[in-house]
Design an enzyme around this catalytic site. Sequence first.
Site, PDB file in Angstrom:
ATOM      1  CB  SER A 176      13.501  -6.364   8.219  1.00  0.00           C
ATOM      2  OG  SER A 176      12.523  -5.467   7.747  1.00  0.00           O
TER       3      SER A 176
ATOM      4  CB  SER B 103       6.158 -12.753   6.280  1.00  0.00           C
ATOM      5  OG  SER B 103       5.987 -11.611   7.089  1.00  0.00           O
TER       6      SER B 103
ATOM      7  CD  GLU C 253      -0.263  -4.349  -5.011  1.00  0.00           C
ATOM      8  OE1 GLU C 253      -1.477  -4.088  -4.971  1.00  0.00           O
ATOM      9  OE2 GLU C 253       0.295  -4.771  -6.029  1.00  0.00           O
TER      10      GLU C 253
ATOM     11  CD  GLU D 244       4.319   4.880  15.562  1.00  0.00           C
ATOM     12  OE1 GLU D 244       3.606   4.645  16.548  1.00  0.00           O
ATOM     13  OE2 GLU D 244       4.475   4.060  14.625  1.00  0.00           O
TER      14      GLU D 244
END
Length: 390
Positions: free
Chosen positions: A129, A161, A244, A378
């Site tokens: 990102s 992360s 995954e 969404e």
Amino acid sequence: MQLRFTPEQAAFRDEVRAFIRERLPRDIRERMRAGHPARKQDTIAWQRILNERGWAAPHWPRAYGGADLDTVRRLILVEETFRAPAPEPLVFNINLLGTVLLRYGTEAQKRFFLPRLANADLWFCQGFSEPGAGSDLAALRTRAVRQGGHYTVDGQKIWTSAAHHADWMFALVRTSQEQRKQQGISFLLIDMRSPGVSVRPIIGLDGEHHLNEVFLDGVQVPVANLVGEEGAGWECAKYLLGAERSMVAAVGLCQERLDYARAMAGATVQAGRRLADDPRLAAELATLGAEIRALELTNWRYLLDPGIERSQPGFASVLKLKGSELLQEASTLVARLAGPAGIERRDLATDAALHPASAALPRYFYYRARTIAGGSSEVQKDILARLLLG
């Protein structure tokens, strides 16, 4: 649909439960049972214990340190890890980068990285990102220019992360400008100790440091760290994001939080009566338990039917959507049961006598992101609407 394991599969579940019971350090289990996230040292310690048994990378071939487990045994291992609860092996190492290297990596990359990924000798983060390129990942702008035997990388990643823990990053970078923005993207392995790499923390709603911005300023990356062909990074990324399937529903994590809510209700007394004896709460617990059980059966149906992804392509979106919502419901219930005690914050690093409810509210806030990460609700609803309505 009833879920029936073969005698061999049931024996494997018993074997996994016994192994976790005997080998998982008590202090790690107690912290995670209270809802606190695994610390870096907890994750590394437990992953190395699993790796001794060959279970850190259960789906990898044995030749590269895995156990070559089939889908059923692999999901059994994942579920029992969550329900223990025990730290999950590093997902970026095992389920994401490891899977990509097995398919697209050179033999030299496999031999060097895979053993270190399995044993947590290296900790990887994911550099996908960017500001303005989150949901639209193909709009990324981080550039990598080849100069002889290395690439020079400039750009920024965000929402990364555990970048503050990581030794390396696997990243998508733009190596050329093409008519289609999915083209010209490459997949690089970047040493986080390289000059020009800087990490800035992002503090989450739960008050914890999970996320980061990563800045890449003239970072030199050897060409040998390119995974797959130059310009074929989008193919690697699609394979990574689709690899995954068994984790998308997070059934074991939902069940573990429900079990903890039940334990809290049984141990908490108000006005001389256990909360568990309140009929409205009992009905709420039963309803949530039934929904998690339905999710579990649906997840198994998805995994065990090889044709379902072709005949019902929105199935994975259903699992992601429902699994995220149920985990949020379970964490909300735990926070309610904790009451005022859940508001009190304690330092996990220094407080050995953590109150059982002290992580309830931070975990509630942390799981708010569950319906965003990995494809927002969404987006999942848009996918389902297109499939159902045309």
